[in-house]
Design a protein around this motif. Structure first.
Motif, short mmCIF file in Angstrom:
data_model
loop_
_atom_site.label_atom_id
_atom_site.label_comp_id
_atom_site.label_asym_id
_atom_site.label_seq_id
_atom_site.Cartn_x
_atom_site.Cartn_y
_atom_site.Cartn_z
N ARG A 154 12.58 20.06 8.30
CA ARG A 154 13.29 19.90 9.63
C ARG A 154 14.33 18.58 9.51
NH1 ARG A 154 8.15 20.21 13.89
NH2 ARG A 154 7.41 22.21 13.04
N VAL A 155 14.64 18.07 8.42
CA VAL A 155 15.33 17.02 8.18
C VAL A 155 16.48 17.19 7.13
CG1 VAL A 155 15.47 14.26 7.50
CG2 VAL A 155 13.43 15.37 8.82
N ASP A 198 19.65 10.20 8.08
CA ASP A 198 18.60 11.53 8.47
C ASP A 198 18.81 11.89 9.81
OD1 ASP A 198 17.81 10.96 5.67
OD2 ASP A 198 15.99 9.93 6.31
N ASN A 226 17.19 15.24 12.58
CA ASN A 226 16.26 16.31 12.80
C ASN A 226 17.51 17.54 12.75
OD1 ASN A 226 14.99 18.31 13.79
ND2 ASN A 226 13.52 16.85 14.66
N ASN A 227 17.32 18.56 11.84
CA ASN A 227 18.32 19.52 11.94
C ASN A 227 18.00 20.71 12.73
OD1 ASN A 227 16.32 20.74 10.27
ND2 ASN A 227 17.65 20.76 8.46
N TRP A 228 16.47 20.67 13.12
CA TRP A 228 16.16 21.70 14.19
C TRP A 228 16.76 21.44 15.74
CZ3 TRP A 228 10.52 23.70 13.54
CH2 TRP A 228 10.63 24.47 12.29
N LEU A 275 12.86 8.50 10.12
CA LEU A 275 14.26 8.79 9.75
C LEU A 275 15.11 7.82 9.38
CD1 LEU A 275 14.78 11.76 12.68
CD2 LEU A 275 14.13 12.01 10.31
#
Length: 150
Positions: free
Chosen positions: A24-25, A42, A44-46, A121
């Motif tokens: 998710r990162v 970093d 959270n790509n979601w 992150l």
């Protein structure tokens, strides 16, 4: 703006160059347009997907209050009044845990690196020391991001 420690437009130059470590990162490697700062961040790509070549506005602030006064360090959706976060898409709260500098003589400004943890992150902002003059270890900071159309 009161309470703003740093602000610039960044270009995403690379994503996860060392490989993907977490589902998710994503680790973004970026360069700023105005101050030529290097950013490793970093996200959270979601929640906030980013792509190679994206441009975004990044603001680091000591408070979410528009007037710049210190807040209590806690956010509540019940708080009334305008918030600096209202005009951004992705917001994190963290703490500066390390500041490193190059060894230079007094005539040279040198480069500084500020490291911030946003609940695990991580962020490293590196560049001219004059652009990071308001940063202090153990200082709480908000990161605010918004993608730009270009």
């Amino acid at each position: 703006m009161a309470g703003v420690l740093f602000e610039d437009i960044f270009d995403v130059k690379d994503i996860d160059p060392e490989g993907k470590r977490f589902d998710r990162v994503s680790r973004l490697h970026c360069e700023s347009e105005s101050f030529k700062m290097d950013l490793i961040l970093d996200v959270n790509n979601w929640i906030y997907p980013m792509d190679f070549g994206d441009k975004f506005r990044l603001v680091l602030a000591s408070s979410l209050r528009e007037d710049g006064y210190a807040d209590q360090g806690e956010w509540s959706p019940l708080d009334s009044g305008p918030s600096r976060a209202d005009s951004f898409e992705y917001v994190m709260h963290g703490k500066i845990y390390r500041i490193e500098g190059d060894d230079h003589t007094k005539e040279e400004a040198g480069r500084l690196s500020a490291y911030v943890s946003y609940g695990g992150l991580l962020m490293r902002l590196q560049g001219d020391a004059n652009n990071l003059h308001g940063f202090e270890i153990d200082q709480h900071v908000y990161l605010l991001m918004k993608k730009l159309a270009f």
